[in-house]
Design a protein around this motif. Structure first.
Motif, PDB file in Angstrom:
ATOM      1  N   MET A  73       0.841  -1.196   0.000  1.00  0.00           N
ATOM      2  CA  MET A  73       0.000   0.000   0.000  1.00  0.00           C
ATOM      3  C   MET A  73       0.871   1.238   0.000  1.00  0.00           C
ATOM      4  O   MET A  73       1.905   1.296   0.649  1.00  0.00           O
ATOM      5  N   GLN A  74       0.435   2.258  -0.737  1.00  0.00           N
ATOM      6  CA  GLN A  74       1.064   3.568  -0.708  1.00  0.00           C
ATOM      7  C   GLN A  74       0.076   4.594  -0.175  1.00  0.00           C
ATOM      8  O   GLN A  74      -1.143   4.386  -0.199  1.00  0.00           O
ATOM      9  N   ALA A  75       0.619   5.709   0.284  1.00  0.00           N
ATOM     10  CA  ALA A  75      -0.206   6.682   0.999  1.00  0.00           C
ATOM     11  C   ALA A  75      -1.368   7.207   0.170  1.00  0.00           C
ATOM     12  O   ALA A  75      -2.451   7.466   0.686  1.00  0.00           O
ATOM     13  N   LEU A  76      -1.174   7.386  -1.142  1.00  0.00           N
ATOM     14  CA  LEU A  76      -2.211   7.984  -1.991  1.00  0.00           C
ATOM     15  C   LEU A  76      -2.722   7.010  -3.041  1.00  0.00           C
ATOM     16  O   LEU A  76      -3.223   7.435  -4.091  1.00  0.00           O
ATOM     17  N   ASP A  77      -2.667   5.719  -2.769  1.00  0.00           N
ATOM     18  CA  ASP A  77      -3.044   4.774  -3.825  1.00  0.00           C
ATOM     19  C   ASP A  77      -4.547   4.690  -4.060  1.00  0.00           C
ATOM     20  O   ASP A  77      -4.993   3.971  -4.959  1.00  0.00           O
ATOM     21  N   ASP A  78      -5.341   5.444  -3.301  1.00  0.00           N
ATOM     22  CA  ASP A  78      -6.776   5.526  -3.569  1.00  0.00           C
ATOM     23  C   ASP A  78      -7.155   6.872  -4.184  1.00  0.00           C
ATOM     24  O   ASP A  78      -8.341   7.238  -4.228  1.00  0.00           O
ATOM     25  N   VAL A  79      -6.172   7.616  -4.664  1.00  0.00           N
ATOM     26  CA  VAL A  79      -6.404   8.953  -5.216  1.00  0.00           C
ATOM     27  C   VAL A  79      -6.104   8.952  -6.710  1.00  0.00           C
ATOM     28  O   VAL A  79      -5.048   8.480  -7.145  1.00  0.00           O
ATOM     29  N   ARG A  80      -7.039   9.477  -7.497  1.00  0.00           N
ATOM     30  CA  ARG A  80      -6.794   9.655  -8.928  1.00  0.00           C
ATOM     31  C   ARG A  80      -6.686  11.135  -9.236  1.00  0.00           C
ATOM     32  O   ARG A  80      -7.530  11.933  -8.854  1.00  0.00           O
ATOM     33  N   VAL A  81      -5.633  11.479  -9.975  1.00  0.00           N
ATOM     34  CA  VAL A  81      -5.348  12.858 -10.352  1.00  0.00           C
ATOM     35  C   VAL A  81      -5.424  12.989 -11.865  1.00  0.00           C
ATOM     36  O   VAL A  81      -4.779  12.227 -12.588  1.00  0.00           O
ATOM     37  N   LEU A  82      -6.202  13.947 -12.341  1.00  0.00           N
ATOM     38  CA  LEU A  82      -6.199  14.297 -13.759  1.00  0.00           C
ATOM     39  C   LEU A  82      -5.245  15.483 -13.920  1.00  0.00           C
ATOM     40  O   LEU A  82      -5.498  16.575 -13.401  1.00  0.00           O
ATOM     41  N   ASP A  83      -4.163  15.255 -14.630  1.00  0.00           N
ATOM     42  CA  ASP A  83      -3.062  16.207 -14.724  1.00  0.00           C
ATOM     43  C   ASP A  83      -3.091  16.877 -16.090  1.00  0.00           C
ATOM     44  O   ASP A  83      -2.710  16.273 -17.097  1.00  0.00           O
ATOM     45  N   LEU A  84      -3.539  18.129 -16.135  1.00  0.00           N
ATOM     46  CA  LEU A  84      -3.603  18.894 -17.377  1.00  0.00           C
ATOM     47  C   LEU A  84      -2.367  19.772 -17.572  1.00  0.00           C
ATOM     48  O   LEU A  84      -2.348  20.627 -18.446  1.00  0.00           O
ATOM     49  N   THR A  85      -1.349  19.561 -16.766  1.00  0.00           N
ATOM     50  CA  THR A  85      -0.207  20.469 -16.771  1.00  0.00           C
ATOM     51  C   THR A  85       0.856  20.049 -17.775  1.00  0.00           C
ATOM     52  O   THR A  85       0.884  18.911 -18.243  1.00  0.00           O
ATOM     53  N   GLN A  86       1.741  20.997 -18.052  1.00  0.00           N
ATOM     54  CA  GLN A  86       2.869  20.688 -18.912  1.00  0.00           C
ATOM     55  C   GLN A  86       4.061  21.544 -18.522  1.00  0.00           C
ATOM     56  O   GLN A  86       3.974  22.428 -17.690  1.00  0.00           O
ATOM     57  N   VAL A  87       5.191  21.259 -19.092  1.00  0.00           N
ATOM     58  CA  VAL A  87       6.490  21.877 -18.883  1.00  0.00           C
ATOM     59  C   VAL A  87       7.045  21.447 -17.519  1.00  0.00           C
ATOM     60  O   VAL A  87       7.392  20.288 -17.351  1.00  0.00           O
ATOM     61  N   LEU A  88       7.104  22.308 -16.492  1.00  0.00           N
ATOM     62  CA  LEU A  88       7.840  21.943 -15.293  1.00  0.00           C
ATOM     63  C   LEU A  88       7.028  22.016 -14.006  1.00  0.00           C
ATOM     64  O   LEU A  88       6.936  21.038 -13.271  1.00  0.00           O
TER      65      LEU A  88
END
Length: 420
Positions: free
Chosen positions: A1-16
């Motif tokens: 198990m990891q701390a955030l393994d029940d979290v889904r993130v939609l990542d619209l970011t780019q570059v850095l």
């Protein structure tokens, strides 16, 4: 198990900045779905590549915000061709290519939002409104959603200013936030800090905000908006300048490697490089003078105020001593009694046993190459749910079938629609 393994993130970011923020969440176990503009993240084609000798000199400057993602076809890149820049901040993510100006992709995105925990974007203020995908719209589809933005000057929802909508990069943030004014040699020009701290520190604060919002949601069921601005983050980072100006009315400026209220606290030239010595405490000062075989200095300048008043003279005395010894010898002499370290370059870092013992160098697969590459590991250590930063960055649109159950790429679907 990891701390955030029940979290889904939609990542619209780019570059850095945005990718670094979501990479921190991925390292902690979150399922990060990287939603990429047509052609992919702008830094996919940035060097270096395996075997390159030229580094990143021709690449794009790292930055917080982008006005891309508007459906324009940027420089496309072969799937296997991403370089070190993209690899270093996108490990462990899944990729889905989407054109958010298109109705079909917008609807697919909204369906993903319904099952997501977090959305992160780093467009200019107002860009998501142009797509019809602003926070208020996404919140209607998912009231528990955490919506996070990283911008140069923040979002009007959390404090409106006339700077919002302007593009920003690390260099801009460091200049405005006062970092450059206090960085560099006393007789030299304002100098930016080497790493892109305008991006990286802002990204880290954004990740902290997301985690706080998730904790609040766990207690209340309520989602919220998280906003961090690069300019704001740099003011926070230069906190010493703020309180110095408030307390004294003075405007701090460049002091090289020295400290305004501590001495010795500086870099000194050794026979084979440089060392830093932090001997500002009375006990450290006494130990330094003993190692230098200079009891006279310890006796004549016993107090902090004495050393600050005569810092130029004492800096020369210490510099004369360090110049006669190799950096390793100096550190051996001072070890255990005076904080001291050599100034290392990255090849020294690669050879340091401490770095390997702390898992701060991670080998990952490099698509298109017959060898693995090394990227920086996670500095966040957890005893029960340790981060696992060992997966490579994704190929463009690599996980479409997993996420949407449709093996066709966006381009193939558009071609099929045209043929019909």
């Amino acid at each position: 198990m990891q701390a955030l393994d029940d979290v889904r993130v939609l990542d619209l970011t780019q570059v850095l900045a945005g990718p670094y923020c979501t990479m921190l969440l991925s390292d902690l176990g979150a399922d990060v779905v990287k939603i990429e503009r047509p052609g992919g993240d702008l830094i996919r084609p940035n060097p270096p590549f395996v075997g390159d000798a030229g580094g990143e000199g021709d690449g794009k400057d790292g930055g917080s915000e982008s006005d891309a993602g508007d459906g324009s076809d940027g420089d496309s890149v072969e799937e296997e061709a991403y370089g070190g820049y993209f690899q270093s901040v996108n490990r462990g993510k899944r990729s889905l290519e989407m054109d958010l100006t298109g109705e079909a992709d917008r609807e697919d995105f909204l369906e993903l939002v319904e099952e997501a925990d977090v959305v992160v974007e780093n467009f200019r203020a107002g860009t998501m409104e142009k797509f019809g995908l602003e926070y208020e719209t996404l919140r209607e589809r998912n009231p528990e959603l955490i919506y996070a933005s990283i911008r140069g000057f923040g979002d009007p929802r959390t404090g409106e200013t006339d700077r919002q909508g302007q593009p920003s990069f690390d260099l801009i943030a460091q200049a405005l936030g006062g970092v450059m004014e206090i960085t560099g040699q006393e007789d030299g020009p304002p100098t930016k800090v080497g790493p892109g701290i305008g991006d990286l520190f802002t990204a880290t604060l954004n990740a902290v905000g997301i985690l706080a919002a998730l904790h609040h949601r766990d207690r209340t069921g309520e989602g919220q908006y998280v906003d961090t601005a690069m300019y704001d983050a740099m003011i926070s980072m230069t906190e010493r300048s703020v309180y110095q100006h408030s307390y004294t009315g003075e405007v701090p400026t460049r002091r090289g490697n020295s400290h305004p209220t501590l001495f010795p606290y500086n870099a000194f030239e050794a026979a084979d490089g440089h060392v830093v010595i932090a001997a500002f405490g009375d006990n450290h000062w006494q130990a330094l003078c003993e190692a230098m075989d200079r009891p006279d200095l310890a006796a004549e300048y016993p107090a902090t105020a004495d050393r600050l008043d005569h810092r130029e003279l004492l800096r020369d005395e210490i510099g004369d001593w360090t110049a006669e010894h190799a950096a390793e010898e100096i550190c051996d002499l001072l070890e255990g009694s005076v904080p001291c370290a050599p100034v290392q370059d990255v090849s020294d870092v690669f050879e340091d046993p401490h770095v390997h013992a702390r898992d701060m160098l991670v080998d990952v697969e490099q698509p298109g190459a017959d060898e693995e590459v090394t990227i920086a590991g996670s500095p966040i250590k957890l005893s029960e749910t340790p981060p696992e930063p060992g997966e490579r960055a994704p190929l463009l649109d690599e996980h479409r079938e997993d996420l949407l159950g449709d093996g066709a790429s966006r381009a193939e679907r558009e071609t099929a629609d045209t043929d019909d």
